[in-house]
Design an enzyme around this catalytic site. Structure first.
Site, mmCIF file in Angstrom:
data_model
loop_
_atom_site.group_PDB
_atom_site.id
_atom_site.type_symbol
_atom_site.label_atom_id
_atom_site.label_comp_id
_atom_site.label_asym_id
_atom_site.label_seq_id
_atom_site.Cartn_x
_atom_site.Cartn_y
_atom_site.Cartn_z
ATOM 1 C CE1 TYR A 177 7.749 -11.568 -3.544
ATOM 2 C CE2 TYR A 177 7.154 -10.139 -5.358
ATOM 3 C CZ TYR A 177 7.732 -10.328 -4.120
ATOM 4 O OH TYR A 177 8.279 -9.264 -3.463
ATOM 5 C CB CYS A 203 38.513 11.506 11.217
ATOM 6 S SG CYS A 203 38.351 12.670 12.567
ATOM 7 C CG ASP A 239 13.386 -2.133 -9.584
ATOM 8 O OD1 ASP A 239 13.481 -2.201 -8.338
ATOM 9 O OD2 ASP A 239 14.136 -1.445 -10.286
ATOM 10 C CB CYS A 249 37.520 17.731 13.354
ATOM 11 S SG CYS A 249 38.381 16.153 13.300
ATOM 12 C CE LYS A 266 10.280 -16.718 -5.426
ATOM 13 N NZ LYS A 266 8.990 -16.062 -5.534
ATOM 14 C CB CYS A 312 35.290 14.512 14.250
ATOM 15 S SG CYS A 312 35.013 14.690 12.478
ATOM 16 C CG ASP A 367 -18.133 13.171 8.273
ATOM 17 O OD1 ASP A 367 -18.140 14.361 7.968
ATOM 18 O OD2 ASP A 367 -17.251 12.366 7.888
ATOM 19 C CD GLU A 384 8.654 -15.850 -9.058
ATOM 20 O OE1 GLU A 384 8.543 -17.082 -8.964
ATOM 21 O OE2 GLU A 384 8.156 -15.035 -8.274
ATOM 22 C CB CYS A 392 39.484 14.767 9.818
ATOM 23 S SG CYS A 392 37.701 14.980 9.733
ATOM 24 C CE LYS A 420 19.277 -7.159 -8.375
ATOM 25 N NZ LYS A 420 19.821 -6.746 -7.087
ATOM 26 C CE LYS A 446 15.366 -9.142 -6.407
ATOM 27 N NZ LYS A 446 15.216 -7.696 -6.197
HETATM 28 S S1 IVH Z 1 10.601 -13.924 -3.396
HETATM 29 C C1 IVH Z 1 12.292 -14.826 1.127
HETATM 30 N N1 IVH Z 1 10.011 -13.169 -5.805
HETATM 31 O O1 IVH Z 1 13.074 -8.882 -4.107
HETATM 32 C C2 IVH Z 1 12.195 -13.806 0.055
HETATM 33 N N2 IVH Z 1 10.934 -11.542 -4.355
HETATM 34 O O2 IVH Z 1 15.691 -9.346 -2.533
HETATM 35 C C3 IVH Z 1 11.100 -14.120 -0.895
HETATM 36 N N3 IVH Z 1 11.117 -9.325 -5.352
HETATM 37 O O3 IVH Z 1 12.130 -8.178 -0.844
HETATM 38 C C4 IVH Z 1 11.045 -13.107 -1.964
HETATM 39 N N4 IVH Z 1 10.269 -9.834 -7.311
HETATM 40 O O4 IVH Z 1 10.702 -7.251 -2.697
HETATM 41 C C5 IVH Z 1 10.516 -12.788 -4.628
HETATM 42 N N5 IVH Z 1 9.373 -12.635 -7.971
HETATM 43 C C6 IVH Z 1 9.870 -12.281 -6.798
HETATM 44 C C7 IVH Z 1 10.281 -10.955 -6.559
HETATM 45 C C8 IVH Z 1 10.820 -10.632 -5.319
HETATM 46 C C9 IVH Z 1 10.775 -8.866 -6.566
HETATM 47 C C10 IVH Z 1 11.751 -8.497 -4.316
HETATM 48 C C11 IVH Z 1 11.102 -8.556 -2.968
HETATM 49 C C12 IVH Z 1 12.161 -8.952 -1.994
HETATM 50 C C13 IVH Z 1 13.402 -8.706 -2.769
HETATM 51 C C14 IVH Z 1 14.411 -9.746 -2.369
#
Ligand code: IVH
Length: 709
Positions: free
Chosen positions: A245, A450, A137, A430, A309, A456, A54, A133, A427, A333, A135
């Site tokens: 990434y 509506c 979550d 309302c 990419k 409303c 502190d 690579e 509606c 996806k 994606k």
């Molecule tokens: S590259 C210009 N690489 O997905 C955007 N994104 O929809 C460059 N994410 O907001 C993003 N894994 O949160 C990239 N290997 C990966 C990823 C990744 C997850 C997410 C990221 C981004 C969203 C894009």
């Protein structure tokens, strides 16, 4: 043994320090405090006593009070060691944090590769490499390193402005406080995903449940909830991880390829995903997609697809962005997850624009790890098309963040008592007529709306929810539930009333004090009022977005804000246009990216008498901050350019994108209004027209010189 901390009692008063000495001491204290924070929060092994800690902090703060210009030079927590009070500070992203376009089929992988090749004008025999690579979550986060030292972390937020989560990120073990190795740029903003592993998520939830605390729906929510803690000691106890990434601002890049950058990150000590590979064809990409899909269940963390990419950074730069996503990357996806359940009922929700949306009330079912009890049915035609009846057994699906949907009915399981659903013609909130607008072609809109407008209550509540929501005014503690509550109690019926809530609450003789309502106490009321106060000044684009003008989402709000710079300028132009001023209408119509429908909606909104009143009341309490007009520093900004003839250094599509990026308008034909014609070999009538109208004509090479590319 704990070492005693240095004492400052014999030190000079901060006020008597020279600015230089103050800066030095401030910097040294910041480093010291950071070290103790890490020891305390990360290692759970403090090096000094709380009292000594502190003392350090008080000295640090005293210096900052005497030399306020030092306040933002050393980013250390304002919250560590103090009771959580304030919400997170905002951070502007120097390079926006954008999102990725999605594809769902293997066939679309080929389209993506072909699109990239076409844009770059690459011959079929020219090699083109991509990285692939997983994606992850989780939630994206930007980590700023200066001279190799971690100085700041920010969440993505709306992509342009995020939240400062530096102190929380400091508690994540995997994230280095200092980069090591060679070729570390002076400034490097590393971007990646913060996530939680599945087994650690399960343990955390078990602990939370045992202690009667909030349990999280999935690892992503748990990661987000853990990161956005006002008290970083809570974050420190949560098992968070990171994969780097991509990057934002950088003073120099340590590599020329995506793969090289990932390897550089790794060599700096940052965690990167080991499943990142280099691919050369659409088939390679698809093969890696399948391989990752097979490994998905056995990976320790959740992923929701594979990201491709373009590997060469120079090509990435040429490809650039379209709207809010890069042309050089895409997210492939995984298919949506599905489950079967029973549809118990259909309810109607009234949105802020009056749209009546049918919502399926389902027997709760787990779909991809999340319990689903509601699904959207979109509109009445959708119900008819799929012949969805109450009592039916239905297939529900959810993909990523998308609201769960009903895919189909299993007709064999239809019970004898199932009944067709009669869509309401009025509606439910309302009682006003609900109609389907008919367009010029005589086609009915899919949405029934509506007609109650401002009378409303459902629309009013939804407008208020939107107004206070995260990407709009972002009033902490004023979420959907609270808005509904305050509306129902008659305490907040309009946006302006949010800002008079405290005054009315504290008025003498008020018998309905908020702190006496269930779920509220003195602290939560005080926090709410503080959160409201914090929004009495707000960036103009957020304010415009918050108004909930039809067709004005975040992007259009930003366009309007940039164009007009101040709220008054926008309001005056739109009001004038509504009264028939053609010039004002043209001004709105001609804003880059704002089409007729949007312009009309804006004009209509500001022309409406009730909105006038509501806005007059609102601007008494809220000041939208003026916004800098678009940077006009490109030599072609605001110019109308025509490309004609054969271009050799770029494709036509690329030329257009480049010109637009530099603020120019690209037109297909030459007129008096054209400012510049870029002509390649074989240019015909357009070149002739340019000469006729006296428009400047340059070659493709001259174009590159002019724009400095
Ligand atoms: S590259 C210009 N690489 O997905 C955007 N994104 O929809 C460059 N994410 O907001 C993003 N894994 O949160 C990239 N290997 C990966 C990823 C990744 C997850 C997410 C990221 C981004 C969203 C894009």
């Amino acid at each position: 043994m704990k070492k005693p901390a240095p004492k400052f009692t014999t030190q000079p008063e901060p006020e008597s320090l020279t600015p230089e000495a103050a800066r030095e001491e401030h910097e040294r204290l910041a480093a010291e405090i950071c070290k103790h924070d890490a020891a305390y929060y990360r290692e759970d092994a403090p090096l000094i006593s709380d009292a000594d800690y502190d003392t350090l902090r008080r000295r640090y703060e005293a210096i900052e009070a005497a030399f306020p210009e030092l306040a933002n030079t050393q980013t250390i927590s304002k919250r560590v060691g103090a009771a959580p009070s304030e919400k997170f500070a905002k951070v502007q992203h120097a390079v926006p944090m954008l999102s990725l376009g999605n594809i769902f089929d293997i066939g679309e992988v080929e389209e993506f590769v072909a699109r990239v090749r076409r844009f770059l004008g690459l011959a079929a025999d020219k090699p083109l490499a991509f990285t692939a690579e997983p994606k992850i979550d989780g939630l994206s986060c930007a980590l700023r390193y200066e001279a190799g030292a971690f100085v700041r972390a920010a969440t993505r937020g709306d992509g342009f402005e995020g939240e400062d989560v530096t102190v929380n990120v400091r508690t994540i073990n995997e994230i280095p406080h200092r980069l090591h190795g060679k070729h570390i740029p002076d400034v490097l903003e590393v971007r990646g995903e913060i996530y939680m592993k599945r087994d650690e998520f399960a343990e955390l939830n078990a602990r939370q449940a045992a202690e009667g605390d909030k349990v999280f729906a999935n690892p992503r929510n748990a990661a987000a909830g853990s990161l956005r803690q006002l008290d970083p000691s809570i974050t420190a106890k949560r098992p968070l991880h990171f994969f780097a990434y991509t990057w934002g601002e950088a003073s120099a890049l340590p590599a020329e390829t995506q793969k090289g950058m990932i390897e550089a990150f790794k060599s700096f000590g940052l965690p990167v995903n080991p499943l990142t590979v280099l691919c050369h064809t659409a088939e390679d990409l698809a093969a890696h997609y399948r391989s990752i899909e097979e490994q998905r269940a056995s990976l320790p963390y959740d992923i929701d697809g594979v990201v491709y990419k373009v590997n060469d950074l120079a090509l990435q730069a040429r490809l650039g962005f379209v709207s809010r996503s890069p042309r050089w990357a895409v997210a492939h996806k995984f298919p949506a997850e599905q489950a079967t359940t029973i549809l118990r009922d259909i309810e109607i929700q009234v949105g802020r624009t009056g749209a009546l949306t049918p919502v399926a009330k389902l027997e709760p079912v787990t779909v991809g790890g999340v319990v689903v009890s509601n699904a959207t049915l979109h509109n009445e035609d959708e119900i008819a098309r799929k012949d969805i009846r109450i009592g039916d057994t239905v297939i529900v699906q959810r993909a990523g963040d998308v609201i769960p949907q009903i895919v189909a009915v299993i007709e064999e399981k239809r019970p004898a008592h199932s009944r067709k659903y009669e869509f309401p013609q009025v509606c439910p909130a309302c009682g006003s007529a609900a109609v389907r607008e008919v367009d010029e072609k005589g086609e009915a809109d899919a949405v029934r709306r509506c007609t109650g407008g401002l009378i409303c209550p459902a629309q009013a509540v939804e407008r208020l929810k939107h107004f206070a929501s995260r990407n709009a005014m972002d009033i902490e503690g004023l979420g959907d539930k609270q808005i509904e509550f305050f509306y129902e109690k008659g305490l907040v019926r309009s946006p302006a009333e949010i800002f008079t809530l405290q005054q009315r609450d504290e008025a003498p003789g008020n018998l309905q004090r908020i702190r006496n309502f269930e779920g509220y106490g003195e602290t939560s009321v005080r926090n709410l009022f503080a959160a409201i106060d914090a929004r009495r000044e707000i960036p103009l684009n957020r304010f415009i977005f918050a108004l909930g003008i039809r067709h004005v989402g975040e992007t259009n709000a930003r366009r309007l804000a940039r164009h007009f710079g101040t709220f008054d300028a926008l309001r005056n132009a739109a009001r004038a246009a509504a009264k028939g001023d053609e010039e004002a209408r043209a001004d709105i119509d001609h804003i880059e990216g704002i089409g007729d429908v949007v312009a009309e909606a804006v004009i209509e909104f500001f022309g409406e008498a009730h909105n006038e009143e509501a806005l007059d009341a609102l601007v008494q309490h809220v000041t939208p901050q003026a916004m800098e007009a678009v940077k006009q520093d490109s030599p072609v900004a605001g110019k109308t350019v025509v490309f004609t003839g054969a271009l050799e250094r770029m494709t036509r599509e690329e030329a257009k994108a480049m010109a637009e990026r530099l603020g120019a308008k690209v037109s297909g034909s030459v007129s008096k209004k054209t400012d510049l014609v870029v002509a390649g070999p074989g240019a015909g009538s357009k070149l002739a027209n340019a000469e006729k109208f006296g428009v400047e004509v340059i070659s493709e090479d001259e174009w590159f010189v002019r724009v400095g590319a």
